[in-house]
Design a protein around this motif. Structure first.
Motif, PDB file in Angstrom:
ATOM      1  N   GLY A  16       0.809  -1.202   0.000  1.00 19.26           N
ATOM      2  CA  GLY A  16       0.000   0.000   0.000  1.00 19.26           C
ATOM      3  C   GLY A  16       0.844   1.254   0.000  1.00 19.26           C
ATOM      4  N   THR A  17       0.229   2.341  -0.451  1.00 21.14           N
ATOM      5  CA  THR A  17       0.839   3.658  -0.389  1.00 21.14           C
ATOM      6  C   THR A  17      -0.182   4.627   0.188  1.00 21.14           C
ATOM      7  OG1 THR A  17       0.150   4.217  -2.631  1.00 21.14           O
ATOM      8  CG2 THR A  17       2.350   3.277  -2.380  1.00 21.14           C
ATOM      9  N   SER A  18       0.326   5.658   0.834  1.00 21.52           N
ATOM     10  CA  SER A  18      -0.547   6.697   1.374  1.00 21.52           C
ATOM     11  C   SER A  18       0.237   7.988   1.503  1.00 21.52           C
ATOM     12  CB  SER A  18      -1.117   6.288   2.740  1.00 21.52           C
ATOM     13  OG  SER A  18      -0.082   6.024   3.664  1.00 21.52           O
ATOM     14  N   ALA A  19      -0.492   9.097   1.444  1.00 26.29           N
ATOM     15  CA  ALA A  19       0.092  10.412   1.676  1.00 26.29           C
ATOM     16  C   ALA A  19      -0.069  10.744   3.150  1.00 26.29           C
ATOM     17  CB  ALA A  19      -0.600  11.458   0.818  1.00 26.29           C
ATOM     18  N   MET A  20       0.884  11.511   3.698  1.00 27.39           N
ATOM     19  CA  MET A  20       0.859  11.829   5.112  1.00 27.39           C
ATOM     20  C   MET A  20       1.170  13.306   5.317  1.00 27.39           C
ATOM     21  SD  MET A  20       3.243  12.460   7.806  1.00 27.39           S
ATOM     22  CE  MET A  20       4.741  11.873   7.081  1.00 27.39           C
ATOM     23  N   LEU A  21       0.426  13.905   6.219  1.00 31.03           N
ATOM     24  CA  LEU A  21       0.655  15.273   6.648  1.00 31.03           C
ATOM     25  C   LEU A  21       0.744  15.232   8.162  1.00 31.03           C
ATOM     26  CD1 LEU A  21       0.788  18.305   5.885  1.00 31.03           C
ATOM     27  CD2 LEU A  21      -1.706  18.333   6.031  1.00 31.03           C
ATOM     28  N   LEU A  22       1.830  15.740   8.730  1.00 27.36           N
ATOM     29  CA  LEU A  22       2.045  15.678  10.184  1.00 27.36           C
ATOM     30  C   LEU A  22       2.143  17.087  10.745  1.00 27.36           C
ATOM     31  CD1 LEU A  22       2.708  14.307  12.886  1.00 27.36           C
ATOM     32  CD2 LEU A  22       5.105  14.212  12.132  1.00 27.36           C
ATOM     33  N   PHE A  23       1.263  17.377  11.679  1.00 28.87           N
ATOM     34  CA  PHE A  23       1.299  18.630  12.429  1.00 28.87           C
ATOM     35  C   PHE A  23       1.873  18.322  13.809  1.00 28.87           C
ATOM     36  CE2 PHE A  23      -2.151  18.994   9.397  1.00 28.87           C
ATOM     37  CZ  PHE A  23      -1.935  20.237   8.825  1.00 28.87           C
ATOM     38  N   THR A  24       2.857  19.119  14.251  1.00 30.78           N
ATOM     39  CA  THR A  24       3.468  18.853  15.560  1.00 30.78           C
ATOM     40  C   THR A  24       3.360  20.002  16.534  1.00 30.78           C
ATOM     41  OG1 THR A  24       5.626  19.521  14.709  1.00 30.78           O
ATOM     42  CG2 THR A  24       5.118  17.166  14.697  1.00 30.78           C
ATOM     43  N   ALA A  25       3.373  21.229  16.090  1.00 29.97           N
ATOM     44  CA  ALA A  25       3.306  22.366  17.002  1.00 29.97           C
ATOM     45  C   ALA A  25       2.879  23.601  16.221  1.00 29.97           C
ATOM     46  CB  ALA A  25       4.664  22.606  17.653  1.00 29.97           C
ATOM     47  N   ALA A  26       2.386  24.578  16.957  1.00 29.18           N
ATOM     48  CA  ALA A  26       1.908  25.800  16.317  1.00 29.18           C
ATOM     49  C   ALA A  26       3.029  26.539  15.597  1.00 29.18           C
ATOM     50  CB  ALA A  26       1.265  26.707  17.359  1.00 29.18           C
ATOM     51  N   ASP A  27       4.258  26.429  16.091  1.00 24.79           N
ATOM     52  CA  ASP A  27       5.354  27.188  15.494  1.00 24.79           C
ATOM     53  C   ASP A  27       6.201  26.368  14.513  1.00 24.79           C
ATOM     54  OD1 ASP A  27       6.363  25.564  17.465  1.00 24.79           O
ATOM     55  OD2 ASP A  27       7.817  27.026  18.186  1.00 24.79           O
ATOM     56  N   ALA A  28       5.819  25.121  14.250  1.00 26.17           N
ATOM     57  CA  ALA A  28       6.572  24.268  13.322  1.00 26.17           C
ATOM     58  C   ALA A  28       5.746  24.034  12.062  1.00 26.17           C
ATOM     59  CB  ALA A  28       6.891  22.931  13.980  1.00 26.17           C
ATOM     60  N   PRO A  29       6.388  24.099  10.900  1.00 31.95           N
ATOM     61  CA  PRO A  29       5.621  23.816   9.675  1.00 31.95           C
ATOM     62  C   PRO A  29       5.236  22.340   9.621  1.00 31.95           C
ATOM     63  CG  PRO A  29       7.944  24.046   9.170  1.00 31.95           C
ATOM     64  CD  PRO A  29       7.782  24.391  10.629  1.00 31.95           C
ATOM     65  N   PRO A  30       4.128  22.026   8.994  1.00 33.48           N
ATOM     66  CA  PRO A  30       3.748  20.610   8.871  1.00 33.48           C
ATOM     67  C   PRO A  30       4.742  19.871   7.992  1.00 33.48           C
ATOM     68  CG  PRO A  30       2.203  22.014   7.690  1.00 33.48           C
ATOM     69  CD  PRO A  30       3.156  22.923   8.384  1.00 33.48           C
ATOM     70  N   LEU A  31       4.871  18.578   8.246  1.00 23.33           N
ATOM     71  CA  LEU A  31       5.704  17.708   7.423  1.00 23.33           C
ATOM     72  C   LEU A  31       4.806  16.986   6.429  1.00 23.33           C
ATOM     73  CD1 LEU A  31       8.019  16.137  10.156  1.00 23.33           C
ATOM     74  CD2 LEU A  31       8.525  18.045   8.619  1.00 23.33           C
ATOM     75  N   VAL A  32       5.246  16.924   5.184  1.00 18.20           N
ATOM     76  CA  VAL A  32       4.485  16.266   4.128  1.00 18.20           C
ATOM     77  C   VAL A  32       5.312  15.090   3.629  1.00 18.20           C
ATOM     78  CG1 VAL A  32       3.447  16.517   1.844  1.00 18.20           C
ATOM     79  CG2 VAL A  32       3.428  18.448   3.453  1.00 18.20           C
ATOM     80  N   GLY A  33       4.696  13.941   3.576  1.00 24.04           N
ATOM     81  CA  GLY A  33       5.423  12.772   3.118  1.00 24.04           C
ATOM     82  C   GLY A  33       4.503  11.668   2.672  1.00 24.04           C
ATOM     83  N   SER A  34       5.055  10.478   2.651  1.00 21.63           N
ATOM     84  CA  SER A  34       4.275   9.315   2.238  1.00 21.63           C
ATOM     85  C   SER A  34       4.762   8.078   2.962  1.00 21.63           C
ATOM     86  CB  SER A  34       4.373   9.115   0.722  1.00 21.63           C
ATOM     87  OG  SER A  34       5.714   8.884   0.346  1.00 21.63           O
ATOM     88  N   PHE A  35       3.923   7.053   2.910  1.00 16.08           N
ATOM     89  CA  PHE A  35       4.282   5.740   3.426  1.00 16.08           C
ATOM     90  C   PHE A  35       4.124   4.722   2.307  1.00 16.08           C
ATOM     91  CE2 PHE A  35       3.340   7.652   7.574  1.00 16.08           C
ATOM     92  CZ  PHE A  35       4.418   7.187   8.306  1.00 16.08           C
ATOM     93  N   HIS A  36       5.052   3.815   2.272  1.00 17.04           N
ATOM     94  CA  HIS A  36       4.988   2.650   1.389  1.00 17.04           C
ATOM     95  C   HIS A  36       4.999   1.442   2.314  1.00 17.04           C
ATOM     96  CE1 HIS A  36       5.574   4.918  -2.326  1.00 17.04           C
ATOM     97  NE2 HIS A  36       6.262   5.726  -1.554  1.00 17.04           N
ATOM     98  N   ASP A  37       3.919   0.705   2.302  1.00 19.31           N
ATOM     99  CA  ASP A  37       3.717  -0.369   3.268  1.00 19.31           C
ATOM    100  C   ASP A  37       3.673  -1.731   2.601  1.00 19.31           C
ATOM    101  OD1 ASP A  37       3.344   1.458   5.471  1.00 19.31           O
ATOM    102  OD2 ASP A  37       1.344   1.861   4.689  1.00 19.31           O
ATOM    103  N   ARG A  38       4.144  -2.725   3.344  1.00 22.30           N
ATOM    104  CA  ARG A  38       3.922  -4.127   3.008  1.00 22.30           C
ATOM    105  C   ARG A  38       3.124  -4.708   4.168  1.00 22.30           C
ATOM    106  NH1 ARG A  38       7.547  -7.764   2.871  1.00 22.30           N
ATOM    107  NH2 ARG A  38       9.076  -6.712   4.149  1.00 22.30           N
ATOM    108  N   PHE A  39       2.075  -5.428   3.849  1.00 20.35           N
ATOM    109  CA  PHE A  39       1.194  -6.023   4.853  1.00 20.35           C
ATOM    110  C   PHE A  39       1.277  -7.538   4.771  1.00 20.35           C
ATOM    111  CE2 PHE A  39      -0.694  -2.060   3.317  1.00 20.35           C
ATOM    112  CZ  PHE A  39      -0.892  -1.356   4.494  1.00 20.35           C
ATOM    113  N   CYS A  40       1.064  -8.192   5.912  1.00 22.41           N
ATOM    114  CA  CYS A  40       1.025  -9.650   5.927  1.00 22.41           C
ATOM    115  C   CYS A  40      -0.081 -10.104   6.872  1.00 22.41           C
ATOM    116  CB  CYS A  40       2.378 -10.236   6.339  1.00 22.41           C
ATOM    117  SG  CYS A  40       2.910  -9.781   7.998  1.00 22.41           S
ATOM    118  N   LEU A  41      -0.652 -11.232   6.555  1.00 20.72           N
ATOM    119  CA  LEU A  41      -1.678 -11.825   7.401  1.00 20.72           C
ATOM    120  C   LEU A  41      -0.992 -12.692   8.435  1.00 20.72           C
ATOM    121  CD1 LEU A  41      -4.681 -12.201   7.989  1.00 20.72           C
ATOM    122  CD2 LEU A  41      -4.673 -14.099   6.345  1.00 20.72           C
TER     123      LEU A  41
END
Length: 132
Positions: free
Chosen positions: A90-115
């Protein structure tokens, strides 16, 4: 051959892991976050994409070592590709907010899943940042 209903169920379970990971991470529920990985799962943080953390216990320790912070992860554009009855990617886009004075981080995840015996888990979660 995977039937459509089974494929959709796998896609749903894997997409749920992506969302659950973000929510549990924001709530600092580290044991539950680590439990979303297979026992031998590997985590690559977006801020350290070349440094894999291997195994649930090591992943849990890595999360516990973080200084306390307030975060909000927003994940979108989740696409799951079922490879077989016990594996998916799987793939997904990610936006991370950490603090009022820090810009958000923009990235992605590439995942492998298993049962696993516990259900669907991350075999590998590889994060990366697009804008730094």
């Amino acid at each position: 051959m995977i039937e459509d209903a089974e494929r959709r169920a796998i896609e749903h379970e894997c997409a749920r892991l992506v969302a659950l990971y973000a929510n549990l991470n924001d709530e600092a529920r580290w044991g539950e976050v680590a439990a979303l990985y297979a026992e031998d799962g590997v985590m690559y943080r977006p801020t350290a994409p070349d440094q894999g953390v291997v195994g649930r216990e090591a992943i849990l320790s890595a999360f516990k070592a973080r200084p306390p912070r307030t975060t909000r992860h927003v994940c979108s554009n989740v696409v799951i590709d079922v490879e077989g009855p016990a594996t998916a990617r799987g793939t997904s886009a990610m936006l991370l907010f950490t603090a009022a004075d820090a810009p958000p981080l923009v990235g992605s995840f590439h995942d492998r899943f298993c049962l696993t015996a516990e259900g669907w888990r991350f075999a590998e979660r590889r994060g990366s940042l697009i804008f730094t």
